[in-house]
Scaffold this motif. Sequence first.
Motif, mmCIF file in Angstrom:
data_model
loop_
_atom_site.group_PDB
_atom_site.id
_atom_site.type_symbol
_atom_site.label_atom_id
_atom_site.label_comp_id
_atom_site.label_asym_id
_atom_site.label_seq_id
_atom_site.Cartn_x
_atom_site.Cartn_y
_atom_site.Cartn_z
ATOM 1 N N VAL A 60 61.510 60.627 101.563
ATOM 2 C CA VAL A 60 61.792 62.025 101.217
ATOM 3 C C VAL A 60 62.013 62.146 99.704
ATOM 4 N N SER A 61 62.791 61.219 99.142
ATOM 5 C CA SER A 61 63.058 61.250 97.695
ATOM 6 C C SER A 61 61.777 61.056 96.899
ATOM 7 N N TRP A 62 60.903 60.153 97.358
ATOM 8 C CA TRP A 62 59.650 59.903 96.646
ATOM 9 C C TRP A 62 58.748 61.135 96.694
ATOM 10 N N ALA A 63 58.665 61.775 97.856
ATOM 11 C CA ALA A 63 57.838 62.982 97.983
ATOM 12 C C ALA A 63 58.344 64.078 97.052
ATOM 13 N N ARG A 64 59.654 64.246 96.977
ATOM 14 C CA ARG A 64 60.227 65.278 96.095
ATOM 15 C C ARG A 64 59.940 64.963 94.629
ATOM 16 N N TYR A 65 60.078 63.684 94.262
ATOM 17 C CA TYR A 65 59.849 63.328 92.859
ATOM 18 C C TYR A 65 58.375 63.502 92.488
ATOM 19 N N MET A 66 57.478 63.128 93.390
ATOM 20 C CA MET A 66 56.056 63.303 93.112
ATOM 21 C C MET A 66 55.717 64.789 92.945
ATOM 22 N N LYS A 67 56.263 65.643 93.800
ATOM 23 C CA LYS A 67 56.025 67.082 93.664
ATOM 24 C C LYS A 67 56.513 67.583 92.309
ATOM 25 N N HIS A 68 57.693 67.111 91.925
ATOM 26 C CA HIS A 68 58.263 67.504 90.635
ATOM 27 C C HIS A 68 57.397 67.005 89.481
ATOM 28 N N LEU A 69 56.954 65.754 89.567
ATOM 29 C CA LEU A 69 56.166 65.156 88.490
ATOM 30 C C LEU A 69 54.826 65.876 88.319
ATOM 31 N N PHE A 70 54.170 66.189 89.426
ATOM 32 C CA PHE A 70 52.884 66.885 89.337
ATOM 33 C C PHE A 70 53.063 68.322 88.851
ATOM 34 N N ARG A 71 54.180 68.940 89.218
ATOM 35 C CA ARG A 71 54.456 70.283 88.712
ATOM 36 C C ARG A 71 54.646 70.250 87.196
ATOM 37 N N GLU A 72 55.344 69.211 86.710
ATOM 38 C CA GLU A 72 55.523 69.061 85.272
ATOM 39 C C GLU A 72 54.196 68.734 84.578
ATOM 40 N N ALA A 73 53.324 68.000 85.269
ATOM 41 C CA ALA A 73 52.012 67.676 84.697
ATOM 42 C C ALA A 73 51.190 68.940 84.475
ATOM 43 N N VAL A 74 51.369 69.919 85.348
ATOM 44 C CA VAL A 74 50.700 71.221 85.147
ATOM 45 C C VAL A 74 51.278 71.894 83.915
ATOM 46 N N ARG A 75 52.585 71.861 83.793
ATOM 47 C CA ARG A 75 53.251 72.519 82.669
ATOM 48 C C ARG A 75 52.852 71.924 81.334
ATOM 49 N N TYR A 76 52.625 70.586 81.323
ATOM 50 C CA TYR A 76 52.237 69.918 80.083
ATOM 51 C C TYR A 76 50.714 69.789 79.935
ATOM 52 N N ARG A 77 49.991 70.497 80.783
ATOM 53 C CA ARG A 77 48.526 70.589 80.690
ATOM 54 C C ARG A 77 47.839 69.224 80.847
ATOM 55 N N VAL A 78 48.381 68.407 81.743
ATOM 56 C CA VAL A 78 47.738 67.142 82.090
ATOM 57 C C VAL A 78 46.748 67.381 83.221
ATOM 58 N N ILE A 79 47.124 68.284 84.150
ATOM 59 C CA ILE A 79 46.237 68.726 85.232
ATOM 60 C C ILE A 79 46.273 70.244 85.290
ATOM 61 N N GLY A 80 45.262 70.819 85.917
ATOM 62 C CA GLY A 80 45.209 72.276 86.000
ATOM 63 C C GLY A 80 46.086 72.840 87.092
ATOM 64 N N VAL A 81 46.203 72.106 88.211
ATOM 65 C CA VAL A 81 47.005 72.569 89.335
ATOM 66 C C VAL A 81 47.480 71.357 90.114
#
Length: 363
Positions: free
Chosen positions: A136-157
């Motif tokens: 559960v903790s890993w899934a939450r962290y991955m969601k957070h990390l990918f959301r931040e990757a969108v914010r920093y323009r590493v991925i589009g979505v």
Amino acid sequence: MELNYKFIIRKRAKTNGGASYQLILSYRDRDGKWKQKSKGGYALRSLAASDKEKEKLLAAVKKTGNIDPVNEGMTLRDFSALYISWRKELAPNTLLIYEWLADIAGPLLDKPMTDITYADIFTRLQTLPYGERTKVSWARYMKHLFREAVRYRVIGVSPIADLIYKPRMDTAGGARLRTMTHEEISHLLDTLHARNLELWILMYIAAYTGARVGEVLALTMGDIDFKSHQITFNKQLSRVGKNELGIRRMKSKNSCRTVPAPPCLLRALDEYREHRILYFHGRLTRYRHGEMLTAIVRKILPNHTMHDFRHTYATRLLSSGMDIKTVASLLGDTISTVERVYIHYTDEMREKAADDINKIFGS
């Protein structure tokens, strides 16, 4: 946190009287503006709604939507390391947990983030060799990390913005928690009492207060009030640097609390202070590492850890009918956390409340 994309299926009429379907991906860019990308011409709604087609549309947006050229091809390992380096305001222990959660991504670490799909994350999640709470903790962290990757323009979505991982349930319908029986706790305490009084008292405190291991290790004799039969937890032993441990204040106001000490615990503490060594730091113990205490527990009870004392304490209180607010206060947790972690027991309490109301007011 708001979802940063959603899918819509639209039915479109054909000129010949038939129908076709269009898959539309609406996504939020780094500036918070909603954009759309679509693909049409599907003969059946089920084809448009298939996971395969959704992945294709997501992949197209990830590789073309609002990505900074500097970040092109950035791997999960690289972005995770960068993100952790930016979060210096977090406690050292939290940063180490973030590093560890990133590391267990395993084969995904060296894959460009634009190439990582929902299926990649979900497959890794299902095969992680850890317990349900870690997953559960890993899934939450991955969601957070990918959301931040969108914010920093590493991925589009983010491909996992809608990922929800539900822990496996036991046969009774509750999330799997490891708890100790009365016999197991007695066996553990009796064994340690004969071997090592210092370890014995630490386990005794954990068993009869439900305190976190860092809170137990930080206790001093001044935190114990023998007259009022109470113990105060207002600090913890945790990391103050990458390789350094020290006494820190609690993470939240909820964690600071005074809990009742049952007579058996007070007798044990009284026996301990008659034999204890006066440590210069004022703590009850010289031990500093929770991992070592867990190793001791496992030598005697192979299927348990130090944290299982906390689970056992909480479930015994809830099973006895104590209200959730009081249990949360004794644990130093929020009500929502207690409900989420011990949902099976809180559901039983609601059912009992319904039965009580029926008895009081009639059916």
